[in-house]
Write a protein that holds these residues in place. Structure first.
Motif, PDB file in Angstrom:
ATOM      1  N   ASP A   9       0.877  -1.163   0.000  1.00  0.00           N
ATOM      2  CA  ASP A   9       0.000   0.000   0.000  1.00  0.00           C
ATOM      3  C   ASP A   9       0.923   1.224   0.000  1.00  0.00           C
ATOM      4  OD1 ASP A   9      -2.365   1.631   0.479  1.00  0.00           O
ATOM      5  OD2 ASP A   9      -1.727   1.735   2.565  1.00  0.00           O
ATOM      6  N   ILE A  10       0.398   2.436  -0.243  1.00  0.00           N
ATOM      7  CA  ILE A  10       1.276   3.612  -0.241  1.00  0.00           C
ATOM      8  C   ILE A  10       0.990   4.552   0.935  1.00  0.00           C
ATOM      9  CG2 ILE A  10       2.064   5.650  -1.500  1.00  0.00           C
ATOM     10  CD1 ILE A  10       1.657   4.178  -4.092  1.00  0.00           C
ATOM     11  N   ASP A  11      -0.226   5.092   1.015  1.00  0.00           N
ATOM     12  CA  ASP A  11      -0.529   6.052   2.088  1.00  0.00           C
ATOM     13  C   ASP A  11      -0.400   5.414   3.461  1.00  0.00           C
ATOM     14  OD1 ASP A  11      -1.171   8.318   0.469  1.00  0.00           O
ATOM     15  OD2 ASP A  11      -3.112   7.417   0.009  1.00  0.00           O
ATOM     16  N   LYS A  12       0.394   6.024   4.318  1.00  0.00           N
ATOM     17  CA  LYS A  12       0.659   5.568   5.687  1.00  0.00           C
ATOM     18  C   LYS A  12       1.405   4.224   5.729  1.00  0.00           C
ATOM     19  CE  LYS A  12      -1.629   9.027   7.600  1.00  0.00           C
ATOM     20  NZ  LYS A  12      -2.816   8.791   8.442  1.00  0.00           N
ATOM     21  N   TYR A 176       2.290  -5.456   2.476  1.00  0.00           N
ATOM     22  CA  TYR A 176       2.462  -4.475   3.549  1.00  0.00           C
ATOM     23  C   TYR A 176       1.354  -3.426   3.456  1.00  0.00           C
ATOM     24  CZ  TYR A 176       7.263  -6.308   3.107  1.00  0.00           C
ATOM     25  OH  TYR A 176       8.370  -7.113   3.014  1.00  0.00           O
ATOM     26  N   SER A 177       0.730  -3.151   4.592  1.00  0.00           N
ATOM     27  CA  SER A 177      -0.283  -2.095   4.640  1.00  0.00           C
ATOM     28  C   SER A 177      -0.445  -1.621   6.078  1.00  0.00           C
ATOM     29  CB  SER A 177      -1.629  -2.602   4.117  1.00  0.00           C
ATOM     30  OG  SER A 177      -2.626  -1.605   4.252  1.00  0.00           O
ATOM     31  N   ASP A 178      -0.960  -0.414   6.228  1.00  0.00           N
ATOM     32  CA  ASP A 178      -1.227   0.118   7.559  1.00  0.00           C
ATOM     33  C   ASP A 178      -2.647  -0.187   7.999  1.00  0.00           C
ATOM     34  OD1 ASP A 178      -2.864   3.165   7.367  1.00  0.00           O
ATOM     35  OD2 ASP A 178      -2.219   2.124   5.573  1.00  0.00           O
ATOM     36  N   SER A 179      -3.467  -0.776   7.133  1.00  0.00           N
ATOM     37  CA  SER A 179      -4.899  -0.891   7.405  1.00  0.00           C
ATOM     38  C   SER A 179      -5.436  -2.292   7.129  1.00  0.00           C
ATOM     39  CB  SER A 179      -5.662   0.119   6.552  1.00  0.00           C
ATOM     40  OG  SER A 179      -7.054  -0.070   6.664  1.00  0.00           O
ATOM     41  N   LEU A 180      -6.357  -2.727   7.985  1.00  0.00           N
ATOM     42  CA  LEU A 180      -7.010  -4.017   7.774  1.00  0.00           C
ATOM     43  C   LEU A 180      -8.034  -3.958   6.651  1.00  0.00           C
ATOM     44  CD1 LEU A 180      -7.458  -5.248  11.450  1.00  0.00           C
ATOM     45  CD2 LEU A 180      -5.915  -6.177   9.711  1.00  0.00           C
ATOM     46  N   SER A 181      -8.265  -2.777   6.086  1.00  0.00           N
ATOM     47  CA  SER A 181      -9.117  -2.701   4.892  1.00  0.00           C
ATOM     48  C   SER A 181      -8.441  -3.430   3.725  1.00  0.00           C
ATOM     49  CB  SER A 181      -9.390  -1.245   4.505  1.00  0.00           C
ATOM     50  OG  SER A 181      -8.211  -0.602   4.071  1.00  0.00           O
ATOM     51  N   ASP A 182      -7.136  -3.705   3.891  1.00  0.00           N
ATOM     52  CA  ASP A 182      -6.398  -4.426   2.859  1.00  0.00           C
ATOM     53  C   ASP A 182      -6.348  -5.930   3.098  1.00  0.00           C
ATOM     54  OD1 ASP A 182      -5.710  -2.497   0.957  1.00  0.00           O
ATOM     55  OD2 ASP A 182      -4.053  -1.756   2.165  1.00  0.00           O
ATOM     56  N   LEU A 183      -7.218  -6.436   3.960  1.00  0.00           N
ATOM     57  CA  LEU A 183      -7.265  -7.886   4.175  1.00  0.00           C
ATOM     58  C   LEU A 183      -7.468  -8.672   2.880  1.00  0.00           C
ATOM     59  CD1 LEU A 183      -9.223  -8.367   7.535  1.00  0.00           C
ATOM     60  CD2 LEU A 183      -6.869  -9.055   7.039  1.00  0.00           C
ATOM     61  N   PRO A 184      -8.318  -8.212   1.957  1.00  0.00           N
ATOM     62  CA  PRO A 184      -8.445  -8.966   0.697  1.00  0.00           C
ATOM     63  C   PRO A 184      -7.106  -9.084  -0.040  1.00  0.00           C
ATOM     64  CG  PRO A 184     -10.285  -7.460   0.944  1.00  0.00           C
ATOM     65  CD  PRO A 184      -9.309  -7.111   2.031  1.00  0.00           C
ATOM     66  N   MET A 185      -6.328  -8.002  -0.035  1.00  0.00           N
ATOM     67  CA  MET A 185      -5.012  -8.033  -0.675  1.00  0.00           C
ATOM     68  C   MET A 185      -4.064  -8.959   0.085  1.00  0.00           C
ATOM     69  SD  MET A 185      -2.547  -4.784  -1.612  1.00  0.00           S
ATOM     70  CE  MET A 185      -1.899  -4.501   0.060  1.00  0.00           C
ATOM     71  N   TYR A 193       2.133  -7.967   6.633  1.00  0.00           N
ATOM     72  CA  TYR A 193       2.691  -7.047   7.625  1.00  0.00           C
ATOM     73  C   TYR A 193       1.817  -5.802   7.776  1.00  0.00           C
ATOM     74  CZ  TYR A 193       6.795  -9.951   6.802  1.00  0.00           C
ATOM     75  OH  TYR A 193       7.656 -11.028   6.667  1.00  0.00           O
ATOM     76  N   LEU A 194       1.407  -5.552   9.017  1.00  0.00           N
ATOM     77  CA  LEU A 194       0.687  -4.315   9.345  1.00  0.00           C
ATOM     78  C   LEU A 194       1.709  -3.272   9.782  1.00  0.00           C
ATOM     79  CD1 LEU A 194      -2.516  -5.377  11.343  1.00  0.00           C
ATOM     80  CD2 LEU A 194      -2.435  -4.086   9.205  1.00  0.00           C
TER      81      LEU A 194
END
Length: 210
Positions: A9-12, A176-185, A193-194
């Protein structure tokens, strides 16, 4: 062809800020006459939270200044506001993964108008972002298609894989993402990694400093 992927992911996640808010401020600084759009942003955000407005329409208010900007302006925004906001640890991780033979893919809900420039980083293979419509050779504030978030990220990744004739090596790949909204990814890869968050839903917490 099976390929190990490192998906970010990019933001945050890659950067320590929210690019939409940064773009809103950038547009107002460059064109002060657009300042009243802040009221529209607040209203649209409220309606979205109340589920009375689609995400695509709510987000378009943030990009009000887009109609006034050409490619050189958008590149300047990336160079002065986004590139300096990259987490050093995120850059090192992308560089490491690239050196280890990973296909480094950035996937974001923010617009392609300015996120596309992250593909200029030597360690990045491609960027997938929300698409904005183009009129008379310039981006508009209107989203074309769906907001690239949640399940739509998976749809766009699958489209990219088909175009590139690639397949994700699940066991070797990471996201890699800061958000669980990316669970599908996250479900596309084994290693999840959160960023700057506690471990949750099978994801390992990973802290990056500014």
């Amino acid at each position: 062809m099976n390929q190990k992927f490192a998906i970010f992911d990019i933001d945050k996640t890659v950067i320590h800020t929210d690019s939409m808010f940064q773009f809103l401020k950038y547009g107002i600084r460059k064109y002060p006459a657009t300042t009243p759009v802040i009221l529209k942003v607040v209203l649209h955000s409220l309606l979205y939270k109340l589920r009375l407005l689609e995400a695509e329409k709510a987000k378009s208010a943030y990009f009000h200044a887009m109609r006034h900007l050409d490619d050189s302006d958008l590149k300047h925004f990336y160079e002065t506001e986004l590139k300096p906001a990259i987490f050093p640890d995120a850059l090192k991780e992308m560089q490491l993964k690239k050196s280890e033979g990973y296909h480094v893919l950035l996937v974001t809900a923010s617009p392609d108008a300015y996120m596309r420039y992250f593909a200029e980083l030597p360690c990045v293979d491609a960027v997938i972002a929300t698409k904005l419509s183009v009129r008379d050779g310039r981006f508009t504030s209107m989203i074309e298609g769906n907001n690239c978030k949640g399940e739509e990220k998976v749809n766009r990744i699958q489209q990219y894989l088909s175009e590139q004739r690639l397949a994700i090596d699940y066991d070797s790949s990471c996201a890699y993402s800061d958000s669980l909204s990316d669970l599908p990814m996250f479900r596309l890869v084994k290693h999840k990694y959160l960023i700057n968050q506690k471990s949750a839903h099978g994801c390992e917490g990973l802290t990056w400093n500014k």
